[in-house]
Design a protein around this motif. Structure first.
Motif, PDB file in Angstrom:
ATOM      1  N   LEU A 108      35.410  20.565 -18.605  1.00  0.00           N
ATOM      2  CA  LEU A 108      35.420  19.765 -19.840  1.00  0.00           C
ATOM      3  C   LEU A 108      34.233  20.103 -20.751  1.00  0.00           C
ATOM      4  N   GLY A 109      33.385  21.021 -20.331  1.00  0.00           N
ATOM      5  CA  GLY A 109      32.214  21.400 -21.123  1.00  0.00           C
ATOM      6  C   GLY A 109      30.983  20.573 -20.811  1.00  0.00           C
ATOM      7  N   GLY A 110      31.012  19.848 -19.709  1.00  0.00           N
ATOM      8  CA  GLY A 110      29.887  19.002 -19.346  1.00  0.00           C
ATOM      9  C   GLY A 110      28.669  19.803 -18.937  1.00  0.00           C
ATOM     10  N   ARG A 111      27.501  19.252 -19.283  1.00  0.00           N
ATOM     11  CA  ARG A 111      26.231  19.856 -18.893  1.00  0.00           C
ATOM     12  C   ARG A 111      25.421  18.952 -17.978  1.00  0.00           C
ATOM     13  N   SER A 134      19.507  12.470  -9.372  1.00  0.00           N
ATOM     14  CA  SER A 134      18.202  11.803  -9.415  1.00  0.00           C
ATOM     15  C   SER A 134      18.297  10.587 -10.324  1.00  0.00           C
ATOM     16  N   PRO A 135      17.537   9.526 -10.034  1.00  0.00           N
ATOM     17  CA  PRO A 135      17.550   8.334 -10.898  1.00  0.00           C
ATOM     18  C   PRO A 135      16.992   8.641 -12.285  1.00  0.00           C
ATOM     19  N   VAL A 136      17.660   8.092 -13.328  1.00  0.00           N
ATOM     20  CA  VAL A 136      17.191   8.273 -14.711  1.00  0.00           C
ATOM     21  C   VAL A 136      17.146   6.952 -15.474  1.00  0.00           C
ATOM     22  N   GLY A 137      17.556   5.845 -14.851  1.00  0.00           N
ATOM     23  CA  GLY A 137      17.547   4.567 -15.554  1.00  0.00           C
ATOM     24  C   GLY A 137      18.167   3.466 -14.720  1.00  0.00           C
ATOM     25  N   THR A 138      18.325   2.311 -15.358  1.00  0.00           N
ATOM     26  CA  THR A 138      18.937   1.156 -14.715  1.00  0.00           C
ATOM     27  C   THR A 138      19.830   0.445 -15.733  1.00  0.00           C
ATOM     28  N   ALA A 154      21.583  11.024 -12.628  1.00  0.00           N
ATOM     29  CA  ALA A 154      22.023  12.186 -13.404  1.00  0.00           C
ATOM     30  C   ALA A 154      21.858  13.437 -12.560  1.00  0.00           C
ATOM     31  N   ARG A 155      22.678  14.414 -12.903  1.00  0.00           N
ATOM     32  CA  ARG A 155      22.617  15.715 -12.245  1.00  0.00           C
ATOM     33  C   ARG A 155      23.016  16.767 -13.266  1.00  0.00           C
ATOM     34  N   SER A 156      22.245  17.828 -13.369  1.00  0.00           N
ATOM     35  CA  SER A 156      22.619  18.924 -14.256  1.00  0.00           C
ATOM     36  C   SER A 156      23.806  19.665 -13.685  1.00  0.00           C
ATOM     37  N   LEU A 157      24.651  20.146 -14.580  1.00  0.00           N
ATOM     38  CA  LEU A 157      25.809  20.920 -14.141  1.00  0.00           C
ATOM     39  C   LEU A 157      25.577  22.392 -14.384  1.00  0.00           C
TER      40      LEU A 157
END
Length: 157
Positions: A108-111, A134-138, A154-157
């Motif tokens: 889908l073009g996700g990054r 990895s945690p990036v927020g709440t 979040a995780r980079s693709l």
């Protein structure tokens, strides 16, 4: 999908969240109409996992446009749901579903892949961290009449 969504949510959170809140949450967020909306959305992908004997649904995923309180970046996509029934534990289904989600998100073009998980759900949090998140927020969200706290990963693709 609505059936496996409600069944897996109930199985995951029975004993953690009040029963009435689980039922209300499933009625609102796991309805056939909710899944129809995602199925008709070209920015969403749904995956259903079936048991090899009899093809009963045992897990599913929903990949869609992000709706999380984190700073958006180009190419963000949200793993809104990933659940598997306990009968599948130890079979590798969770990892297989995640690998499918990652491939679909890239298609889908996700990054960057985002997801939210109940802060008290240590089994899920350990799984996501093993999968490179990895945690990036709440965020705070309602389940029935109650309120819960999520950790956003979040995780980079």
């Amino acid at each position: 999908m609505a059936m496996i969504a409600a069944a897996s949510f109930l199985e995951t959170f029975a004993g953690i969240l009040p029963g009435a809140d689980i039922v209300a949450h499933c009625a609102r967020n796991s309805s056939p109409e909710k899944f129809s909306g995602w199925a008709e959305d070209p920015a969403s992908i749904l995956t259903l996992a079936e048991h090899p004997q009899g093809f009963a649904p045992v897990g599913y995923t929903v990949l869609t446009t992000p709706d999380l309180p984190v700073a958006p970046t180009p190419g963000d996509i949200e793993l809104r749901r990933i659940y598997a029934l306990s009968i599948t534990r130890g079979t590798g289904l969770g990892h297989h579903l995640m690998a499918t989600v990652i491939a679909d998100a890239r298609a889908l073009g996700g990054r960057r892949l985002l997801l939210g998980v109940l802060d008290r759900n240590h089994r899920a949090r350990t799984f996501y961290e093993r999968e490179g998140f990895s945690p990036v927020g709440t965020r705070r969200f309602s389940v029935g009449a109650g309120w819960c706290d999520d950790v956003i990963y979040a995780r980079s693709l």
